[in-house]
Design a protein around this motif. Structure first.
Motif, short mmCIF file in Angstrom:
data_model
loop_
_atom_site.label_atom_id
_atom_site.label_comp_id
_atom_site.label_asym_id
_atom_site.label_seq_id
_atom_site.Cartn_x
_atom_site.Cartn_y
_atom_site.Cartn_z
N THR A 64 0.79 -1.14 0.18
CA THR A 64 0.24 -0.07 0.12
C THR A 64 0.83 1.36 -0.01
O THR A 64 1.93 1.16 0.62
CB THR A 64 -1.03 0.00 1.25
N GLU A 102 -3.48 -2.90 -4.07
CA GLU A 102 -3.74 -2.11 -2.99
C GLU A 102 -4.09 -0.94 -3.70
O GLU A 102 -4.74 0.21 -2.78
CB GLU A 102 -2.45 -1.66 -2.42
N HIS A 152 -1.00 -2.14 6.54
CA HIS A 152 -0.82 -0.98 6.25
C HIS A 152 -0.16 0.04 7.14
O HIS A 152 -0.46 1.40 7.17
CB HIS A 152 -2.21 -0.42 5.88
#
Length: 434
Positions: free
Chosen positions: A82, A176, A384
């Motif tokens: 991400t 992502e 994340h």
């Protein structure tokens, strides 16, 4: 277990952060650094038909070792990380025999992974954890999944006594940023169904996800000297604020759970003359999802009507774009593929945690592209961010689940399973009517 640790670390130390502002696929060239490594590794362990296309999609085959006809199954994971938190210079820490206390991720900056805040940690007392050093994310989302698929394929190749049909694997870019399935060639993949190894804690098994839409709204205004602005100035930032306040109170991510949907403001930038608002709409129920979108249009019309005389044209321009839909609609007709994964887990002493995803995966898009694709745990937690970690034992169990699913697929009579799925589908339809 050391083999899994070494493989996982070799993946997460390669920076594969995706970029939502890029128009290419993959969105960052550095994703090829890992994609090409995976190609070499797939060939080295003995996989066949190993390919990588110009967009970074890696596919490979494990040929069937049985003579009877068996459905072709697939396993999918993504290799990008991400852009929400840096994935550069990841330096994993291996915590042996976790004692249940605080884990100091970074002494200099006093960054601590504590069970007093992250209570899930206590499930893994006595196990081996891999954490960050507090300065980056870890990348278990979804390099844990890749590790598990690769290790399972290697195990099956080394143990030909385990029966299995044809197995296809695919590693994808840009999941992502919502593009992981954009250029996925379902026909080339050639599986009857697949599983994404992209869930969180051990036992997770998911076949329901949000219906999702993205909203971009532009608010127009009129800038006038503030000393002489009465009845003339229109401050677009205040209009945007009023618009947000028209949305239902309490229907935000931080105030909802389970099957509850929400509106989520993700971006707000502006000036007196123009303000741009971005938000996302999420709901598991299609009818409620449609009503949420209708509400946004209704509020838009209300503001335009209110300011039509003063502004002379529409003051609010709204664009809503559907992003993905609930895979449940496509999985229920073949519910036996979920039953198969559940049976595999139970046979390994894993308690299945069947629950809706409060998000989406490549699998929900793939399901609507003709490849039913439930989601299975990869083992990681706190994705994340700097508090991300993964228990090695969970990764090992995920490997075993993949192997067991392959074995069960080769030894199951799917005639009975398909009949059961049809009954389940009829039951779902009756429930909807009620």
């Amino acid at each position: 277990m050391q083999h899994i640790i070494d493989r996982f670390i070799s993946y997460v130390t390669i920076d594969t952060e995706s970029d939502p502002n890029s128009t290419t696929t993959p969105s960052t060239k550095k994703q090829f650094d890992l994609a090409n490594k995976l190609v070499d590794e797939l060939k080295a362990i003995g996989m066949t038909q190993v390919t990588i296309d110009k967009h970074g999609y890696v596919m490979a085959t494990l040929a069937s070792n049985v003579k009877h006809k068996v459905p072709t199954i697939g396993f999918v994971s993504h290799f990008d990380t991400t852009p929400d938190f840096t994935g550069k210079d990841v330096k994993p820490q291996v915590i042996l025999n976790y004692d249940g206390g605080d884990i100091i991720l970074n002494k200099e900056q006093n960054i601590v992974l504590s069970p007093s805040y992250f209570k899930d940690l206590l499930q893994y007392k006595g196990q081996t954890l891999i954490t960050t050093n507090g300065l980056t994310l870890l990348g278990a989302d979804d390099k844990a999944g890749i590790t598990e698929i690769m290790t399972a394929m290697e195990y099956l190749i080394q143990h030909p006594e385990i029966q299995h049909g044809k197995i296809r694997v695919c590693f994808t870019p840009d999941e992502e940023i919502g593009r992981g399935a954009d250029l996925f060639d379902v026909k080339k993949f050639g599986a009857d169904w697949a599983y994404t190894m992209d869930g969180s804690q051990i036992g997770e098994l998911e076949y329901e996800n949000f219906n999702a839409a993205g909203v971009k709204i532009t608010f127009k205004g009129k800038s006038v000297h503030p000393g002489y602005a009465k009845g003339k100035m229109i401050n677009s930032m205040l209009i945007a604020n009023d618009f947000i306040n028209e949305l239902p109170k309490g229907e935000t991510p931080q105030e909802t759970k389970g099957y509850e949907g929400f509106f989520h403001v993700t971006g707000l930038t502006g000036s007196i003359e123009e303000t741009k608002l971005e938000l996302i709409i999420r709901d598991h129920d299609m009818k409620k999802f449609i009503k949420r979108k209708e509400l946004v249009h209704k509020i838009t019309k209300k503001f335009n009507k209110e300011f039509k005389k003063q502004f002379g044209e529409d003051i609010v321009i709204c664009e809503i774009k559907d992003q993905y839909y609930n895979m449940k609609e496509k999985v229920v007709p073949v519910m036996f593929i979920v039953d198969l994964a559940e049976k595999a887990m139970k046979s390994l002493g894993i308690k299945p945690l069947i629950k809706p995803i409060r998000g989406g995966t490549d699998g929900c898009r793939l399901s609507y592209m003709g490849l039913p694709c439930p989601n299975i745990f990869a083992g990681g937690h706190n994705f994340h961010g700097k508090y991300e970690y993964v228990p090695v034992e969970s990764m090992q169990k995920a490997v075993e689940v993949i192997v067991k699913i392959a074995e069960l697929t080769a030894t199951t009579d799917f005639t009975k399973q398909e009949a059961r799925s049809k009954k389940q589908e009829k039951k779902e339809k009756k429930t909807k009517k009620k």
